[in-house]
Design a protein around this motif. Structure first.
Motif, PDB file in Angstrom:
ATOM      1  N   CYS A  74       0.852  -1.189   0.000  1.00 47.54           N
ATOM      2  CA  CYS A  74       0.000   0.000   0.000  1.00 47.54           C
ATOM      3  C   CYS A  74       0.892   1.244   0.000  1.00 47.54           C
ATOM      4  O   CYS A  74       1.810   1.348   0.799  1.00 47.54           O
ATOM      5  CB  CYS A  74      -0.895  -0.006   1.238  1.00 47.54           C
ATOM      6  SG  CYS A  74      -1.698   1.584   1.549  1.00 47.54           S
TER       7      CYS A  74
ATOM      8  N   LYS B 145       0.260   4.106   1.005  1.00 48.63           N
ATOM      9  CA  LYS B 145       0.026   4.961   2.174  1.00 48.63           C
ATOM     10  C   LYS B 145       0.671   4.408   3.425  1.00 48.63           C
ATOM     11  O   LYS B 145       1.348   5.131   4.148  1.00 48.63           O
ATOM     12  CB  LYS B 145      -1.481   5.141   2.407  1.00 48.63           C
ATOM     13  CG  LYS B 145      -2.066   6.270   1.584  1.00 48.63           C
ATOM     14  CD  LYS B 145      -3.182   6.984   2.334  1.00 48.63           C
ATOM     15  CE  LYS B 145      -3.602   8.239   1.609  1.00 48.63           C
ATOM     16  NZ  LYS B 145      -5.052   8.293   1.395  1.00 48.63           N
ATOM     17  N   CYS B 146       0.425   3.101   3.725  1.00 48.59           N
ATOM     18  CA  CYS B 146       0.904   2.560   5.002  1.00 48.59           C
ATOM     19  C   CYS B 146       2.007   1.536   4.832  1.00 48.59           C
ATOM     20  O   CYS B 146       2.645   1.137   5.800  1.00 48.59           O
ATOM     21  CB  CYS B 146      -0.257   1.971   5.796  1.00 48.59           C
ATOM     22  SG  CYS B 146      -1.002   0.553   4.985  1.00 48.59           S
TER      23      CYS B 146
ATOM     24  N   CYS C   4      -5.898  -2.155  -0.091  1.00 51.16           N
ATOM     25  CA  CYS C   4      -5.447  -2.154   1.302  1.00 51.16           C
ATOM     26  C   CYS C   4      -6.694  -2.222   2.185  1.00 51.16           C
ATOM     27  O   CYS C   4      -7.673  -1.511   1.935  1.00 51.16           O
ATOM     28  CB  CYS C   4      -4.669  -0.875   1.589  1.00 51.16           C
ATOM     29  SG  CYS C   4      -4.259  -0.657   3.324  1.00 51.16           S
TER      30      CYS C   4
ATOM     31  N   HIS D  45      -6.878   1.441   3.517  1.00 46.54           N
ATOM     32  CA  HIS D  45      -6.916   2.607   2.643  1.00 46.54           C
ATOM     33  C   HIS D  45      -7.641   2.394   1.320  1.00 46.54           C
ATOM     34  O   HIS D  45      -7.689   3.293   0.483  1.00 46.54           O
ATOM     35  CB  HIS D  45      -5.504   3.114   2.385  1.00 46.54           C
ATOM     36  CG  HIS D  45      -4.819   3.550   3.650  1.00 46.54           C
ATOM     37  ND1 HIS D  45      -3.845   2.791   4.268  1.00 46.54           N
ATOM     38  CD2 HIS D  45      -5.037   4.626   4.435  1.00 46.54           C
ATOM     39  CE1 HIS D  45      -3.456   3.409   5.370  1.00 46.54           C
ATOM     40  NE2 HIS D  45      -4.166   4.514   5.500  1.00 46.54           N
TER      41      HIS D  45
HETATM   42 ZN   LIG Z   1      -2.755   1.083   3.532  1.00 42.00          ZN
END
Ligand SMILES: [Zn+2]
Length: 411
Positions: free
Chosen positions: A45, A47-48, A83, A86
């Motif tokens: 992902c 983002k994370c 995700c 997300h």
């Molecule tokens: Zn994520």
């Protein structure tokens, strides 16, 4: 086969990415490099960073630096992941920033060229549209401003500069350290400057030690409202005060010259620039030639002496001595019976607090003046700013002292 190896090296493609195919089209002078993820590569992902399952993929293209004189396009089917936290997102690719149609190396080269040459020249040289160049500049400025968000300037200056027409202004906030532009806002109102202060944290506001400016109510009020202890930090700039006094000397000269001419005297003929010139910039000979004039009983000579006295008052160190000096000057100027001089004296009297701040803080807008002249160059080099937004971006781009390059590229 060889091509794949070559382009893996040239493009710096690394695992989990690999060059799948190279397609050369001699007719169009283009080479397409197809890049793919190795089979079984883990996907994360953006983002994370959690490992995710694949969702689907989308074909994307990026223009890269020309290779072997061919326009070079990177093509990849970029996976999207799902995700749990997300949702569905496109994975990041190592060669480009999200949302750009150019590789990071290409953008960096365009940025380098834009620093050296006009937009028109870069557009021709790199075969790019103005919109594409504008996009690269906008992304560069956005990155740079984000990276600088925590910076806490100490000594700042604020000034206005004209945009296109004579009465269309922008407000420019600059940092004395490094003479760089911190903020550009439309108009020259209280809101123009307040917008900058509102972008700062309390800590950043408290770190500001001085704000140099012209005696302009909008800027004064914005600063008083937002900066703690502003009464001791607002510094009215020496160059602006000198400008007003210079204009007063010139008005006195014009009136007197007219009156003298009416009586057949030509004492002041052709002397306009002599009075306005900084004595420090006069040669020994010019200073000698100027002696008869400046020591004459002309009103212009008196106005000039009053101006020169004011210029000597910026060297004090102690506030109380500086105040004594300025009060002495004010009483002379007010009693001078020279209307233009008296008018400036009135303004100075009302703003003496901030002039004394400037004297003891030892700040002036000298750096802002030099920024102003560089802004004029930018304006000339980028003829045809269709809107203020582009003008503003160009100022940040050239004078913001920003780190403009895409992530991972350092120059
Ligand atoms: Zn994520």
């Amino acid at each position: 086969m060889r091509d794949k190896e070559l382009y893996t090296q040239i493009l710096g493609i690394r695992s989990p990415w690999q060059v799948a195919e190279v397609e050369l089209s001699v007719g169009t002078g283009e080479v397409k490099v197809f890049v793919e993820q190795e089979s079984g590569a883990e996907r994360y992902c953006p983002k994370c960073g959690a490992a995710c399952s694949g969702y689907d993929q989308r074909r994307r293209k990026w223009r890269h630096l020309d290779t072997c004189q061919f326009k070079t396009i990177l093509v990849a089917d970029v996976p999207r992941v799902e995700c749990p936290e997300h949702g569905v997102l496109t994975v990041t690719v190592p060669w480009a920033e999200p949302g750009s149609g150019f590789t990071a190396m290409f953008e960096a080269l365009v940025i380098d060229w834009l620093k050296e040459a006009s937009t028109l020249a870069v557009s021709r040289q790199m075969k790019l549209s103005w919109n594409a160049i504008d996009g690269i500049m906008q992304r560069a400025v956005k990155r740079g401003l984000q990276r600088r968000a925590v910076y806490a300037p100490k000594r700042i200056g604020v000034d206005e500069t004209s945009f296109r027409k004579r009465h269309d202004y922008v407000t420019v906030v600059s940092d004395k350290a490094g003479a760089k532009v911190l903020h550009v806002a439309d108009e020259r109102t209280k809101e123009s400057l307040s917008g900058y202060y509102e972008s700062l944290s309390d800590k950043q506001k408290a770190a500001i030690e001085s704000v140099s400016m012209d005696m302009w109510p909008a800027y004064i009020n914005a600063t008083l409202e937002h900066i703690p202890g502003a009464e001791e930090k607002i510094a009215f700039d020496k160059f602006h005060v000198a400008k007003y006094l210079g204009e007063a000397v010139d008005k006195v000269r014009r009136q007197e010259h007219k009156a003298l001419l009416a009586q057949g005297w030509e004492d002041l003929k052709g002397t306009k620039h002599t009075w306005l010139r900084n004595p420090w910039n006069m040669s020994a000979r010019q200073w000698r030639d100027f002696k008869a004039l400046r020591q004459s009983t002309l009103k212009t000579a008196r106005a000039w002496a009053i101006r020169e006295f004011a210029m000597s008052l910026w060297n004090y160190v102690s506030r109380s001595w500086a105040e004594k000096g300025w009060r002495r000057w004010l009483s002379w100027a007010v009693r001078s019976r020279l209307v233009p001089v008296k008018a400036v004296a009135k303004t100075i009297k009302d703003h003496l607090w901030g002039i004394l701040n400037a004297v003891v803080l030892k700040v002036d807008n000298g750096h802002a003046e030099s920024i102003n002249s560089r802004i004029k160059t930018i304006k000339m080099r980028s003829r045809g700013f269709r809107n203020k937004e582009r003008f503003r971006n160009a100022i940040y781009f050239h004078l913001g002292g920003l780190d403009l390059y895409p992530a991972g590229i350092r120059r």
